[in-house]
Design an enzyme around this catalytic site. Sequence first.
Site, PDB file in Angstrom:
ATOM      1  N   CYS A  63       3.573   0.146 -12.187  1.00  0.00           N
ATOM      2  CA  CYS A  63       3.929   1.327 -12.980  1.00  0.00           C
ATOM      3  C   CYS A  63       5.046   0.965 -13.955  1.00  0.00           C
ATOM      4  CB  CYS A  63       4.330   2.492 -12.088  1.00  0.00           C
ATOM      5  SG  CYS A  63       5.730   2.187 -10.994  1.00  0.00           S
ATOM      6  N   GLY A  85       0.586   5.280  -0.077  1.00  0.00           N
ATOM      7  CA  GLY A  85      -0.757   5.394   0.457  1.00  0.00           C
ATOM      8  C   GLY A  85      -1.796   6.055  -0.426  1.00  0.00           C
ATOM      9  N   GLY A  86      -1.410   6.527  -1.592  1.00  0.00           N
ATOM     10  CA  GLY A  86      -2.368   7.211  -2.454  1.00  0.00           C
ATOM     11  C   GLY A  86      -3.553   6.353  -2.856  1.00  0.00           C
ATOM     12  N   ASP A 119      -0.847  -3.414  -5.908  1.00  0.00           N
ATOM     13  CA  ASP A 119       0.001  -2.511  -6.687  1.00  0.00           C
ATOM     14  C   ASP A 119       1.432  -2.980  -6.451  1.00  0.00           C
ATOM     15  OD1 ASP A 119       0.887  -0.399  -8.217  1.00  0.00           O
ATOM     16  OD2 ASP A 119       0.843   1.024  -6.566  1.00  0.00           O
ATOM     17  N   ARG A 136       8.455   2.610   5.039  1.00  0.00           N
ATOM     18  CA  ARG A 136       7.334   2.964   4.174  1.00  0.00           C
ATOM     19  C   ARG A 136       5.996   2.740   4.879  1.00  0.00           C
ATOM     20  NH1 ARG A 136       7.831   3.337  -1.281  1.00  0.00           N
ATOM     21  NH2 ARG A 136       6.090   1.920  -1.695  1.00  0.00           N
ATOM     22  N   ALA A 148       0.766  -1.236   0.000  1.00  0.00           N
ATOM     23  CA  ALA A 148       0.000   0.000   0.000  1.00  0.00           C
ATOM     24  C   ALA A 148       0.804   1.297   0.000  1.00  0.00           C
ATOM     25  CB  ALA A 148      -0.946   0.005   1.196  1.00  0.00           C
TER      26      ALA A 148
END
Length: 286
Positions: free
Chosen positions: A206, A84-85, A153, A109, A81
Amino acid sequence: MGKKSTDKAGKLCGEEGFNKYYESIYASRWEGLKACFDKENQPVEYKIPGAEKSYFLDSASVLAALCLPLKGAERILDLCAAPGGKTLVLASRMDGNALLSSNERSPERKHRLSVVCQTCLPPEISERVKTSCSDGSTWCTRQSECFDRILLDAPCSSERHVYLDPKYLKDWSLSRIKTVTTAQWALLSSAYRLLEPGGILLYSTCALCPEENDGMISRLYKKFNKNGNDFELLSPCPQLSEIEDFTKITLPEYEKTEFGFQILPDMAKGAGPIYFSIIKKNNTLL
């Protein structure tokens, strides 16, 4: 800075190898993608009423998190996570009775994640968000089929950051991709085991590297879809109305890939890159 393209074993490496590898994938688009990387990406503000602070993130990240449908979900997991966005996007959209588990492996993190949840969520939402610090790839050894929505993610090659950092660019090699995909598969197979039948998993990175994107979903088919109907892939259906009170955003365009969707900055006004695939589990593993 050295620009050697191959190491002693003849494998692509360094800045020149990096460019050769991605040019072989994206052909004439590669120069345009690099030109986008050289420009500062403009984040969008995400402010939830009642929260102490705003959060700023890429519009492509907002879109990816928005593509995980949450209506009716009660047990939601964000497995990797930080910072955190995407957790904020999920938390702002979840039903009033839903609980969100937000996990991060790195202690540093995870601390940042906790601060983001405390300062960028109002108390009535943050009290339903539990942060934790552990390796998501091991969660499936302790529990299974216990979440009805999961966002993974996954850590990835993050070529945009590699390209902009001379040290990382100099040290780049194909072996980096192999290392990353090994970790991604451990996380994805764990996440799939944690997903209950009827639940939905959104896998995202990404990365620009196909092995880290469609390649992971291809492996999922080989491992977990042996009957042909054990899971299915869903099309994105982002509802801007779900977040219009939190951000002023124009959702970026996404492109279809074999097993998912990709947002590339040359076609999305600088947003991304982001890859995502939406997986609905139909049958139990038990």
